[in-house]
Enzyme design. Structure first.
Site, short mmCIF file in Angstrom:
data_model
loop_
_atom_site.label_atom_id
_atom_site.label_comp_id
_atom_site.label_asym_id
_atom_site.label_seq_id
_atom_site.Cartn_x
_atom_site.Cartn_y
_atom_site.Cartn_z
N GLY A 23 1.00 -1.26 -0.07
CA GLY A 23 -0.14 0.03 0.03
C GLY A 23 0.72 1.24 0.13
CB SER A 24 1.45 3.94 -1.79
OG SER A 24 2.45 3.21 -2.39
N GLY A 25 0.84 5.42 0.87
CA GLY A 25 0.12 6.75 1.46
C GLY A 25 0.61 8.07 0.62
CE LYS A 45 4.36 4.67 6.94
NZ LYS A 45 3.18 5.19 7.92
CG ASP A 136 -4.45 10.42 10.15
OD1 ASP A 136 -5.49 10.83 9.63
OD2 ASP A 136 -3.76 10.04 9.15
#
Ligand SMILES: Nc1ncnc2c1ncn2[C@@H]1O[C@H](COP(=O)(O)OP(=O)(O)OP(=O)(O)O)[C@@H](O)[C@H]1O
Length: 558
Positions: A23-25, A45, A136
């Site tokens: 996944g990428s943020g 990460k 968050d």
């Protein structure tokens, strides 16, 4: 940063071999990675050290503070290699966002949402106890573990997290009215932080949880999420206006009242207040149990099919009214049947005996004979016995010998319900004493929880009523479920532990000298009220001593 930014990412970083992209943020990318020597598989990460928002650098500082907590990923190593800032953490499963989307359901089921509530509130309790705010909270940052930890929810992404306890002064960070940049997410950040530019504190993490839970139970989600992510400042301003104008009662229409109560509670907290995490974990646990689900916070996905087989009468004496709660997964027909049965349960169809005046009671009927005859009736029953307050009306083919859990309720809740029903047909103080001793046994029998649940309070209500005057209207004691209360105190008004301990110690002493049923009724009421207002609602050693003294006194009074 686009995924192209990772085009020159090496295959190896810090003795880890990088394989699949998970996944990428906005600021980084996550890879499944194997340690070259140990073979350990982790989530790596990675982020460009020159990224404009160097969240990995912040996370590296905060992760060590959070190690050891349930649902906190383990940090194996972290550092910088070449231009890559990396963190090796536990490899985890899907996020709640992914699970929810893949299910293609309009809403999530109530049991899953209650489990999310219990677990995420507990995670925040832990993080806050370590002096860290998440800042968050969102579905994408709550992920389930991999087997054997798939029932545990983990918090991830501490890139926006911050210490709210200053490590040097050990004091809470100060509030400020200065204009500040928004940190958080559009959907779930609290109204104060997102729309009014306030400094985030513990209350805002909790408010975000409340919004997330409401979102999951609302068809098409929270109103301000329906137009997608705002692309212009104007759209963002419109979203903020929409969000700050939504009242809790509008957001929570048709949801169980606990969600509105929780949202209001979060909004009522002051900047430096410590939220009462335990209370809300209990509330969501009770909500699940009240709806026939197990007394457990394990997140089981996909959710097991609901097996609600019993319908319980409401707390006594409430006028016939349509419930606000529409539980996803329960049919309207079941709701209507429940309403009719509630109405029946509230009708006083037989004369009520009074404990003060024993003669009419003896003459009235051989209540126990009726009860025994009822016990033999092992086929489908819908309230056939003389209806009394707190009678459990079962829509089930269960016989008396049937195991309690077969009726879709926890054994503890089921037994407490039955005891409350028995109180209604007790014809003398000796019988009441016997039932009180049974109540103590049930509470002590479930070591995992000496918390007074809704069923426990219902028992005290019924006992109070029997002791004072069964023909008189008495409001239920449990104030958090019913919006009314004996004391008229707001539901959030909790008392410190020493107040409860003091009152219960006095009750334990005084019960030995109580001279009448009415005096005992007052003590039961005081006991219920003080327990309800204490955090945790647990019964202490003195509490059990009081109940035992009460049973002894009832025996003596005869
Ligand atoms: N430990 C993990 N194990 C497996 N997958 C993970 C893990 N951590 C993150 N992911 C996946 O990668 C995605 C992005 O992770 P994360 O939110 O930590 O990155 P980010 O760059 O900080 O994102 P954001 O833009 O949301 O701040 C997550 O939504 C999740 O699907």
């Amino acid at each position: 940063m686009s995924t192209n930014a990772y085009a020159d990412l090496p295959r190896y970083i810090a003795n880890y071999y990088l394989s699949e992209n998970l996944g990428s943020g906005y600021s980084g990318s996550i890879y499944r990675a194997h340690h070259l020597h140990s073979g350990k598989v982790v989530a790596l990460k990675v982020q460009d050290v020159n990224h404009e928002c160097p969240t990995n650098r912040y996370e590296r500082r905060l992760y060590p503070l959070l190690q050891g907590g349930l649902g906190m990923p383990t940090l194996y190593t972290a550092g910088v290699e070449g231009k890559w800032d990396y963190l090796a953490i536990d490899l985890l499963g899907s996020s709640l966002d992914q699970l929810y989307r893949r299910s293609k359901k309009e809403t999530m089921d109530l049991r899953s949402v209650c489990c999310i509530a219990m677990q995420v509130i507990a995670r925040l309790e832990f993080m806050h106890s370590r002096g860290v705010l998440h800042r968050d909270i969102q579905l994408g940052n709550c992920v389930v573990g991999l087997p054997p930890n798939e029932k545990t929810i983990y918090m991830i992404d501490f890139g926006f997290s911050k210490q709210y306890i200053d490590p040097h002064t050990r004091r809470h960070i100060p509030d400020s009215k200065a204009k500040r940049d928004f940190i958080g997410n559009y959907w779930f950040s609290s109204v104060g932080v997102h729309c009014r530019g306030k400094v985030p504190s513990r209350r805002d993490d909790l408010e975000a949880v409340a919004l997330m839970l409401i979102h999951l139970l609302t068809p098409r989600g929270l109103p301000w999420t329906r137009n997608g992510v705002p692309k212009t400042d104007e759209e963002h301003e419109r979203l903020k206006r929409n969000k700050s104008n939504c009242r809790p009662e509008d957001l929570c229409r048709n949801l169980p009242e606990e969600f509105e109560d929780f949202l209001r509670y979060c909004k009522s907290l002051k900047f430096m207040d410590r939220p009462d995490y335990e209370r809300w974990i209990d509330e969501f646990r009770d909500l699940a149990v009240d709806n026939g689900f197990p007394d457990s916070d394990e997140f089981i996905w996909p959710p097991p099919q609901p097996t609600i087989t019993s319908v319980k009468t409401p707390p006594p004496f409430s006028p016939l009214k349509l419930p606000r709660t529409i539980v996803p997964g329960r049919t309207v027909v079941a709701q209507e049947v429940e309403n009719i049965l509630r109405g029946l349960g509230n009708l006083a169809l037989v004369p009520q005996p009074t404990l003060q005046d024993k003669s009419p009671m003896r003459a009235e009927m051989n209540q126990r004979a009726v009860e025994n005859a009822y016990k033999e009736d092992s086929v489908r029953r819908i309230a056939p016995k003389p209806i009394r307050v707190h009678a459990v009306i079962e829509i089930s083919s269960g016989s008396e010998d049937e195991k309690p859990h077969m009726l879709g309720r926890t054994p503890k809740a089921y037994r407490l319900d039955r005891l409350a029903a028995k109180l209604g047909s007790a014809t003398d103080n000796a019988r009441l004493a016997f039932i009180v001793l049974e109540f103590i046994q049930v509470l002590k029998g479930y070591n995992s929880s000496r918390t007074l649940t809704k069923e426990g309070f219902a028992f005290l209500d019924a006992l109070h009523k029997q002791l004072s005057d069964p023909s008189v209207f008495v409001l239920p004691m449990r104030t958090s479920r019913s919006r009314s209360s004996n004391s008229g105190l707001p539901i959030d008004q909790k008392q410190p532990a020493h107040v409860k301990l003091g009152v219960v110690a006095r009750l334990k002493r005084d019960v030995q000298n109580a001279s009448s049923s009415r005096a005992l009724a007052r003590m039961v009421s005081d006991f219920g009220t003080v327990t309800n207002k204490s955090s945790g609602r647990t019964i202490t050693k003195d509490g059990f001593a009081f109940l035992e003294g009460l049973a002894a006194r009832l025996e003596t009074l005869g």
